[in-house]
Enzyme design. Sequence first.
Site, mmCIF file in Angstrom:
data_model
loop_
_atom_site.group_PDB
_atom_site.id
_atom_site.type_symbol
_atom_site.label_atom_id
_atom_site.label_comp_id
_atom_site.label_asym_id
_atom_site.label_seq_id
_atom_site.Cartn_x
_atom_site.Cartn_y
_atom_site.Cartn_z
ATOM 1 N N SER A 151 0.833 -1.202 0.000
ATOM 2 C CA SER A 151 0.000 0.000 0.000
ATOM 3 C C SER A 151 0.870 1.256 0.000
ATOM 4 C CB SER A 151 -0.953 -0.043 1.199
ATOM 5 O OG SER A 151 -2.010 0.858 1.044
ATOM 6 N N ASP A 176 -0.664 -4.720 -3.609
ATOM 7 C CA ASP A 176 -2.012 -4.148 -3.593
ATOM 8 C C ASP A 176 -2.041 -2.626 -3.522
ATOM 9 O OD1 ASP A 176 -4.535 -5.300 -4.033
ATOM 10 O OD2 ASP A 176 -5.202 -4.659 -2.060
ATOM 11 N N HIS A 345 -7.335 -6.105 1.805
ATOM 12 C CA HIS A 345 -6.256 -5.243 1.333
ATOM 13 C C HIS A 345 -4.917 -5.613 1.977
ATOM 14 C CE1 HIS A 345 -4.007 -1.873 -0.032
ATOM 15 N NE2 HIS A 345 -4.122 -1.153 1.075
#
Length: 377
Positions: A151, A176, A345
Amino acid sequence: MEKQLHLNLLASRPPMAGGFQSSSKMKMGPGRKRDFSPLPWSQYFETMEDVEVENENGKDIFRIYCSGSHGPVLLLLHGGGHSALSWAVFTAVICSRINCRVVAMDLRAHGDTKVKNPEDLSADTMAKDIGKVVEVLYGENPPPIMIIGHSMGGAIAVHTAIANHIPSLLGLCVIDVVEGTAMDALNSMQNFLRSRPKTFKSLENAIEWSVKSGQIRNIESARVSMGGQVKKCEEPTSSPGVSNSIGEGIIEEEEDEEVEEESNKKRMKDDDQEMKKESIFTWRVELSKTEKYWDGWFRGLSALFLSCSVPKLLLLAGVDRLDKDLTIGQMQGKFQMQVLPQCGHAVHEDAPEKVADALATFMVRHKFTEFKEGYLC
């Protein structure tokens, strides 16, 4: 089922359908009561140390956790609001798969890292931090390094690679985070942050919330990593924002709702009365105050990622994450991509073995390292 917009900014995300539902109560299913007690970092990493970095204003101190004694270094960068401990379970798994060393780092203003200017979370500053820590650790001749970021940490990994802060860079793995969906998600990020509990009555309570709300889907990882997300309040006081027993819609597995309703109300009332005597936990990082840096983390990220000259791996929780630039780049074979379904996530926390397998296979294929003797891939 309508898919929710993926929020790439944080290492947490709004729960997906099937997760926490604010408008209705959710039973976790029958079974024994789960253990939400915290787990120590030492169960997953071999060492912990603080690295001092000189700057214009004095010294910054970065917390790192390490494992392994030989092989290439896997430099792990966590997502926004998380800490190096989010890599704990993954580290134990990857070190059992391949010959490698792991360095997981608390980024500035996160975890137990202490810097002179914690308000500066610009991509440029954070990328320079990475280079300085590597220089202090290894001097002028660093070992081969594979940088892996999730992230926000994935965005910082790309900025670090592009700026050539790591001269011995072997490869790049981004988990991700995709420019298109990240930029789309920024408009709703503040609403998501406001929807989270502001405080918790205990670390166990915070761990329970993270699992039952769907933020982290792997209870073992939540038990070791959540301590890096929250801290004790300096002056614990009774607060209406405290999450007492995850009472906003989630029921303990072994309780019968109707029979326990009265005792639940009494327990919550007792909790409120005792709150001043207890240590209240709150978030370590006020992510809402970092908004001015969000655009700089993600704008132009796809083009930067594609222009990195080292071998690249992109791990995603869903194929719908790809934006136009990455779709074209993937069709042209400019990077390797793998989708890991049934993950939230926090892919490396939810499915540490799948992420470790994908990374190990990638590194062995590129001859960066070898599988450990006796490991059957």
